[in-house]
Every structure is written in structure tokens, then in C-alpha cells.
Design an enzyme around this catalytic site. Structure first.
Site, mmCIF file in Angstrom:
data_model
loop_
_atom_site.group_PDB
_atom_site.id
_atom_site.type_symbol
_atom_site.label_atom_id
_atom_site.label_comp_id
_atom_site.label_asym_id
_atom_site.label_seq_id
_atom_site.Cartn_x
_atom_site.Cartn_y
_atom_site.Cartn_z
ATOM 1 N N LYS A 23 6.821 -4.067 -3.991
ATOM 2 C CA LYS A 23 8.210 -3.637 -3.905
ATOM 3 C C LYS A 23 8.764 -3.737 -2.498
ATOM 4 O O LYS A 23 9.799 -4.330 -2.274
ATOM 5 C CB LYS A 23 8.327 -2.195 -4.421
ATOM 6 N N LYS A 50 15.097 -14.339 -10.037
ATOM 7 C CA LYS A 50 14.784 -13.284 -11.019
ATOM 8 C C LYS A 50 13.904 -13.849 -12.123
ATOM 9 O O LYS A 50 12.918 -13.249 -12.517
ATOM 10 C CB LYS A 50 16.110 -12.768 -11.593
ATOM 11 N N ARG A 108 4.974 0.233 -6.278
ATOM 12 C CA ARG A 108 5.006 -0.606 -5.081
ATOM 13 C C ARG A 108 4.052 -1.793 -5.182
ATOM 14 O O ARG A 108 4.117 -2.712 -4.381
ATOM 15 C CB ARG A 108 4.634 0.231 -3.859
ATOM 16 N N HIS A 118 22.654 -35.901 -5.923
ATOM 17 C CA HIS A 118 21.944 -36.309 -4.701
ATOM 18 C C HIS A 118 20.430 -36.137 -4.840
ATOM 19 O O HIS A 118 19.713 -36.142 -3.852
ATOM 20 C CB HIS A 118 22.469 -35.522 -3.503
ATOM 21 N N TRP A 127 -3.123 -2.581 -1.370
ATOM 22 C CA TRP A 127 -2.720 -3.965 -1.679
ATOM 23 C C TRP A 127 -3.553 -4.831 -0.752
ATOM 24 O O TRP A 127 -3.381 -4.786 0.471
ATOM 25 C CB TRP A 127 -1.216 -4.092 -1.404
ATOM 26 N N ASN A 148 -1.666 1.952 5.983
ATOM 27 C CA ASN A 148 -0.799 0.861 5.536
ATOM 28 C C ASN A 148 -0.503 0.010 6.759
ATOM 29 O O ASN A 148 -0.265 0.562 7.835
ATOM 30 C CB ASN A 148 0.541 1.386 5.014
ATOM 31 N N GLY A 149 -0.449 -1.301 6.586
ATOM 32 C CA GLY A 149 -0.165 -2.171 7.724
ATOM 33 C C GLY A 149 -1.340 -3.089 7.993
ATOM 34 O O GLY A 149 -2.256 -3.189 7.171
ATOM 35 N N GLU A 207 19.922 -16.401 -7.005
ATOM 36 C CA GLU A 207 19.370 -15.099 -7.367
ATOM 37 C C GLU A 207 18.854 -15.105 -8.817
ATOM 38 O O GLU A 207 17.792 -14.569 -9.108
ATOM 39 C CB GLU A 207 20.426 -14.002 -7.158
ATOM 40 N N GLU A 263 10.279 -14.730 -10.816
ATOM 41 C CA GLU A 263 9.470 -13.566 -10.422
ATOM 42 C C GLU A 263 8.841 -12.863 -11.608
ATOM 43 O O GLU A 263 7.713 -12.401 -11.532
ATOM 44 C CB GLU A 263 10.354 -12.500 -9.769
ATOM 45 N N CYS A 287 0.827 -1.217 0.000
ATOM 46 C CA CYS A 287 0.000 0.000 0.000
ATOM 47 C C CYS A 287 0.857 1.260 0.000
ATOM 48 O O CYS A 287 1.993 1.249 0.462
ATOM 49 C CB CYS A 287 -0.852 0.024 1.249
HETATM 50 C C1 F6R Z 1 13.237 -9.695 -5.566
HETATM 51 C C2 F6R Z 1 13.155 -8.686 -4.549
HETATM 52 C C3 F6R Z 1 12.739 -9.130 -3.184
HETATM 53 C C4 F6R Z 1 13.359 -8.233 -2.109
HETATM 54 C C5 F6R Z 1 12.834 -8.618 -0.732
HETATM 55 C C6 F6R Z 1 13.505 -7.813 0.355
HETATM 56 O O1 F6R Z 1 13.630 -9.189 -6.803
HETATM 57 O O2 F6R Z 1 13.374 -7.531 -4.788
HETATM 58 O O3 F6R Z 1 13.054 -10.466 -2.963
HETATM 59 O O4 F6R Z 1 14.742 -8.363 -2.159
HETATM 60 O O5 F6R Z 1 11.454 -8.423 -0.674
HETATM 61 O O6 F6R Z 1 13.369 -6.445 0.136
HETATM 62 P P1 F6R Z 1 14.380 -5.406 0.726
HETATM 63 O O7 F6R Z 1 15.685 -5.613 0.086
HETATM 64 O O8 F6R Z 1 13.788 -4.068 0.434
HETATM 65 O O9 F6R Z 1 14.451 -5.686 2.206
#
Ligand code: F6R
Length: 605
Positions: free
Chosen positions: A600, A486, A27, A505, A75, A101-102, A482, A489, A2
Site C-alpha cells: 500500500k 488499475k 499494507r 505511430h 515485506w 521498517n526500512g 490510470e 494491478e 512492513c
Molecule cells: C496504485 C497505487 C499506487 C500509488 C503509489 C503512490 O493503485 O495506489 O500506484 O498511487 O504507490 O502512493 P501514494 O499516493 O501513497 O504516494
């Protein structure tokens, strides 16, 4: 997650709020709403819409005029995305409006009590209880009404409250969800993220948990939820409004991938000390004597930041010879961890607001641990809660998935590892070698970016895969993790990451022609072992895309990346796979900057 934006001043408020909401779109959200008032407006006027900010804009009537207002992108947590569940929420007499928010944990109990008292609820949200609590308060001031309501709720919040009888002010409060005040010329802003403010002002005040504020057009004051005045220290946001623009790219992700040479240059700038072959990290608050007493390092982060932490732990072990490991903060905080006085804890977060990381930091601090932060957003909650740390200076990252922040975080870890190493046993010669390697990074990233066209062709080739395997060994394994995150996602292709050493294994059972493997193969002392893994895959007719320092004979395709020092190769090897994930998602027509179900910054549990 949010987003909140609010304004009080002399300007026509609706366009300002809509522009603010657009800046928060990145976000992730599913509905939006706005409520306004002003000296000439009779009461509060509200418009809400499921969908995008443009859907809300289309519903705003021509004569929607005012000079004060609050707005929100929602959200969904309690109740499906709908016009009714969108914020703001308003009291039955149309006098009180709240954006939140929350999550209010005791919303069900409060709702039951309020309903028994005859209150009619119009939405399924937890937030609506807050509106009714404020509206029913008999207190004389809006501040006290909000305070009384907050005393009854349990949970997390960043809120902004508007009241028709107190239309000269907006009252805001924070507990676990960011609230930032923006100071203008005879006008004030409030937002959950500076992105919504920076085109108007860069002078900001970030509220702490347990803090409230009253903002008026030409004045503001901050105080605790129990009413004690606090000192607000305005700071200047270093990011320009333009850094939030797309800058000629089709997506933020593309822009942010291509910004990496400059971003890495920034994390290095002013920190290298050639004289002693080390680096200066101004905000670390850890002197050499203290650094020598550290027995272990534990790194905590979530998602991509956790992966950066895994690479960071490897760098610290290699360069500083301090035992180090990384763990998802979301797990750590729930397992009643042993907190060891000789362990240095490091919280990693791009946003600096991720709830699981913040909660882990708070638990550690409560137990007396020393916690440092590796954070991108200056002044964010985690940056403020930690005892010191390293800013990663990646600039704002708007795309939901992290790219340049990951690369800069890993580079920041290399700086920290070098710093600790040079205090301990890393030789001058090795320090110099690593520094030269760090200086080569921006140019080498540029070289990788030049391969975009070829990587795009490869992405198209593999885009119809239903599932992909990512493998790497030791330094390469976190890169594989990672890269697999990527890809999944943004393309929604299922992807798994395994240490190459673990193939036999179990996961080798999956290998067949329709399951391609991406193999991270640096030219290091494990090269032959990695090649053996490729043999195993080839023997099962698996397709292989290698990311390596030289063409791999056993691979169907190789992306060749420039070689740096072995300790720093992981920083470079992930970058072609960001481009690969990007073009795979593009080929599949995905909404790259806003992948489904993701937000985000995850400021709730
Ligand atoms: C993936 C991504 C998320 C964030 C995670 C933590 O591309 O961006 O996995 O890394 O939600 O977010 P931060 O780094 O803001 O604590």
C-alpha cells in the site's frame, strides 16, 4: 510494506498486538511476528511465522502472557520470506528484540564486522545487525544503547526496541519510515500507521525524521537521535475506527469505490465561495500576490498519484492558464532537475509517506523551492515537509490499489486550479460554471455506480483477454493511463495506455481481434478525432469498449457516463473503469485487496 505495532500498559498484550497486525495487513506482507514481556514474564517471549497473521496467531501458545510487546508484518527485502527472516529479531542472549521498517544500506559491512567479532547471525535480514549493535552497546540506558547503534547505521528506519533489562519501556526511532505514538489511559501504543491504533486511541504523536521516543505505560518523551528533548504535539486522528472496517462489502476496493460520492462531497465541503465564484483552501499558505508570480507548476507523484497529477496539470493549464506538467517523483529526484525559483512544485501522495515523493520534496526544499502537498493522510511526512497544501479528505483507503483517493485527489486539483484561475484570468462566469459542475459530481458518481451490474457483465466478457489497450486524447489520456494501471494491478492482465493520437505511430500494429481497446471518448471538441481512432481500430477488426457521453456506433460496447463541464469530465470517466477492473479481477479469482508483489505505501526506495 512492513508494519509495526507495539503496546505498553496493563492489558494482556498478545491479543492487542495481533489485532493491530490484522489492521496493518492491508499494507502487504509475507510474514509476521510478535515479542512480549512484562513484570511477571521472565525475559522476552517471541513467536514468528511465515504467511498471514492468522498463521502467527495459530502458533501463539496459550500461556503467552505479558503487558508489553512489539510486533511486525514483514515485506521481504533482504532474505526470502521465512520464519527466521520474520521480525522481531532477537539478540543471542534473548535480551534485545527489534522490529524495523526500512532498509539499512550498510548492513553488509556491519554484518561482516560483527561476524568477524564472533557474532552469530540467525537470519539474512539487514535488521539483525541493529539488534546486535544494541545488544553489544555498553551504554547504561536503553535509549543510549539504541542511539549508539543508530549512529553506526546508514539507511532508513522506523524501529521499536524492547530490552528484557528495561521492560518498563519501548524505545522507538524514525528516519524515513513512519512511527506514530498512540496515547491511551495509562497505556501507550506505537505503530507505523494509525490504522493499528484508532480502535484504542485517536490521540497521536507523529515522530519526525531524526526523532526518537521512549514510551512507558503512563508517560512518553520524544528527543532527537542526539538526545535533545523535542516538543511532542499530540493531534487527534479524524478517522473513526469503523472507517477501517469492510462495512458489509466483500472487499475494501468495492467499499472504497462505492464511497466516492461521499468522499467527493467531503473534499468540496466548506471550500466553495459562491460570492466570488472561487474556493478557499485554508492550508495553501500562498497569498494572491504570490499566486500571481508563479510562472510554472511542476507536479510530482508516483503511480496513481502521478496520474492524478497529470490530470491536475491539465486542469491548472485550462483553468489558471499557468504552464503545468507532472512527472513521476521517482524519476525527478534522480535527474538533478533544474529548480527554478518561479516554479511552484506540488507533491501528490495518498499516504503522504511514499519515499520517492518525500525524497523529491526534501531535495526541492534543500534547493530553496516552494513545495505544496496534495495529500490524504493528515500529519503524514509529506504533509509536514511541504510549505502548505490541500488535504484530499478521502478517508482511509485500505485496498492496496487506489480508487477513492485518486478521484478525490483529482477533485482537489480542480479546486486548486479554480482557486488559481480566479486569482488570475478565469472569469466569474467560468468560475460559477466550474463550481456548479463540482457540485454535480457526487450525484453523477452515484449514477455511474448504479451501472455496476452492466459493467460487471462487460468485465466478464473481456476477462479472458491476454492484453488490453487503453486510449484517450488530451483530457482522456491520463484517464486511460490510470485505467490501464488499475486493470493490470489487480487482474494481472497486461495493459498499455496510449494517446489515441499516437496509435498510428506504432501501437496500431498490435490491434487484432484478440486485443480489445478501451477508448475514453468525452463529448468534447476532440470527439470527431476520437471517432476516427475507433475507425482505425475497427478496420483492423479490434474490439472496442468505449467510455463516452453517448453510445458510440463504432464501439462493440459503450459505458455511457453523465456529462459534466468539459474540464471536469476526467474525474467521472475513470470511475466505470475502476468498476471494470474490479469485476475483471473478481472474474479471474484474484486477491483484489492485496494484489501480488504490491504494497500500500512504498516507504522504501
Ligand atoms: C496504485 C497505487 C499506487 C500509488 C503509489 C503512490 O493503485 O495506489 O500506484 O498511487 O504507490 O502512493 P501514494 O499516493 O501513497 O504516494
Amino acid at each position: 510494506m512492513c508494519g509495526i505495532v507495539g503496546y505498553i500498559g496493563k492489558r494482556d498484550v498478545a491479543p492487542l498486538l495481533l489485532e493491530g497486525l490484522q489492521r496493518l495487513e492491508y499494507r502487504g506482507y509475507d510474514s509476521a511476528g510478535v515479542v512480549i514481556t512484562g513484570p511477571k514474564a521472565a525475559g522476552l517471549k517471541m513467536v514468528k511465522a511465515k504467511g498471514r497473521v492468522r498463521d502467527l496467531e495459530a502458533k501463539v501458545p496459550a500461556r503467552f502472557k505479558g503487558t508489553t510487546g512489539i510486533a511486525h508484518t514483514r515485506w521481504a527485502t533482504h532474505g526470502a520470506p521465512s520464519d527466521e527472516n520474520a521480525h522481531p529479531h532477537m539478540s543471542g542472549d534473548n535480551k534485545v528484540a527489534v522490529v524495523h521498517n526500512g532498509i539499512i544500506d550498510n548492513a553488509d559491512d556491519l554484518r561482516a564486522k560483527l561476524t568477524a567479532d564472533g557474532v552469530e547471525f540467525l537470519s539474512e535480514t539487514d535488521t539483525e545487525v541493529l539488534v546486535h549493535l544494541v545488544a553489544r552497546s555498553q551504554a547504561d540506558t536503553l535509549e543510549e544503547k539504541v542511539r549508539e547503534a543508530l549512529r553506526l547505521i546508514e539507511g532508513t528506519y522506523g524501529i521499536a526496541v524492547l530490552h528484557a533489562d528495561f521492560s518498563d519501556r519501548i524505545v522507538v526511532a524514525r528516519n524515513g519510515s513512519p512511527v506514530v505514538l498512540g496515547i491511551g489511559e495509562k497505556e501507550m501504543f506505537v505503530a507505523s500507521d494509525v490504522a493499528a491504533l484508532v480502535s484504542h486511541t485517536r490521540q497521536v504523536v507523529t515522530l519526525d525524521d531524526g526523532e526518537m521516543a521512549t514510551i512507558k505505560a503512563d508517560d512518553f518523551r520524544t528527543y532527537t537521535t542526539s538526545g535533545t528533548r523535542t516538543t511532542a504535539n499530540p493531534t487527534t486522528v479524524e478517522w473513526e475506527a469503523e472507517s477501517y472496517d469492510m462495512g458489509g462489502h466483500d472487499t475494501y476496493m468495492h467499499k472504497e469505490i462505492s464511497e466516492q460520492p461521499d468522499a467527493v462531497d467531503r473534499v468540496l465541503r466548506g471550500r466553495i465561495d459562491d460570492r466570488f465564484s472561487t474556493v478557499h483552501l485554508g492550508g495553501l499558505n500562498l497569498d494572491a500576490r504570490e499566486a500571481r508570480t508563479i510562472r510554472r507548476i511542476k507536479i510530482l507523484g508516483c503511480g496513481t498519484s502521478y496520474h492524478a497529477g497529470l490530470i491536475g496539470a491539465g486542469l491548472i493549464e485550462e483553468l489558471a492558464r499557468i504552464p503545468a506538467d507532472a512527472e513521476p517523483a521517482s524519476e525527478f529526484r534522480y535527474r538533478n532537475p533544474v529548480v527554478d525559483p518561479d516554479t511552484l512544485y506540488i507533491a501528490v501522495s495518498q499516504s503522504g509517506e511514499t519515499y520517492d515523493v518525500l525524497a523529491a520534496v526534501q531535495e526541492l526544499k534543500r534547493k530553496g523551492a516552494r513545495v505544496l502537498g496534495v495529500v490524504n493522510v493528515v500529519g503524514s511526512a509529506i504533509a509536514r515537509e511541504t510549505d502548505g497544501g490541500v488535504y484530499v479528505h478521502a478517508g482511509p483507503e485500505v485496498c492496496v490499489v487506489s480508487t477513492k483517493c485518486f478521484t478525490n485527489t483529482v477533485t482537489a486539483f480542480a479546486l486548486l486550479a479554480l482557486h488559481l484561475g480566479r486569482i488570475r484570468d478565469l472569469s466569474v462566469a467560468d468560475g460559477k460554471r466550474v463550481i456548479e459542475g463540482l457540485r454535480r459530481l457526487p450525484g453523477q458518481i452515484q449514477e455511474i455506480l448504479k451501472q455496476e451490474d452492466e459493467i460487471k457483465k462487460l468485465a466478464k466478457r473481456y476477462a479472458d483477454a491476454k492484453s488490453m489497450m487503453f486510449i484517450g486524447r488530451v483530457r482522456g489520456y491520463p484517464v486511460a493511463l490510470e485505467a490501464s494501471l488499475k486493470l493490470k494491478e489487480i487482474s494481472y492482465i497486461h495493459a498499455e495506455a496510449y494517446p489515441a493520437s499516437e496509435l498510428k505511430h506504432g501501437p496500431l500494429a498490435l490491434i487484432e481481434p484478440s486485443l480489445p481497446t478501451v477508448a475514453i471518448i468525452p463529448d468534447d471538441d476532440l470527439l470527431e478525432k476520437n471517432r476516427a481512432a475507433l475507425e482505425e481500430i475497427k478496420a483492423r477488426s479490434g474490439q472496442i469498449l468505449a467510455v463516452a457521453h453517448q453510445e458510440q456506433e463504432k464501439a462493440d460496447h459503450t459505458i455511457v457516463v453523465p456529462k459534466n463541464e468539459p474540464e471536469l469530465d476526467s474525474i467521472l470517466m475513470g470511475i466505470p473503469l475502476q468498476i471494470f477492473a474490479y469485476h475483471t479481477a473478481l472474474a479471474l479469482g484474484r486477491d483484489i485487496d492485496k494484489p501480488r508483489n504490491l504494497a500500500k505505501s512504498v516507504t522504501v526506495e
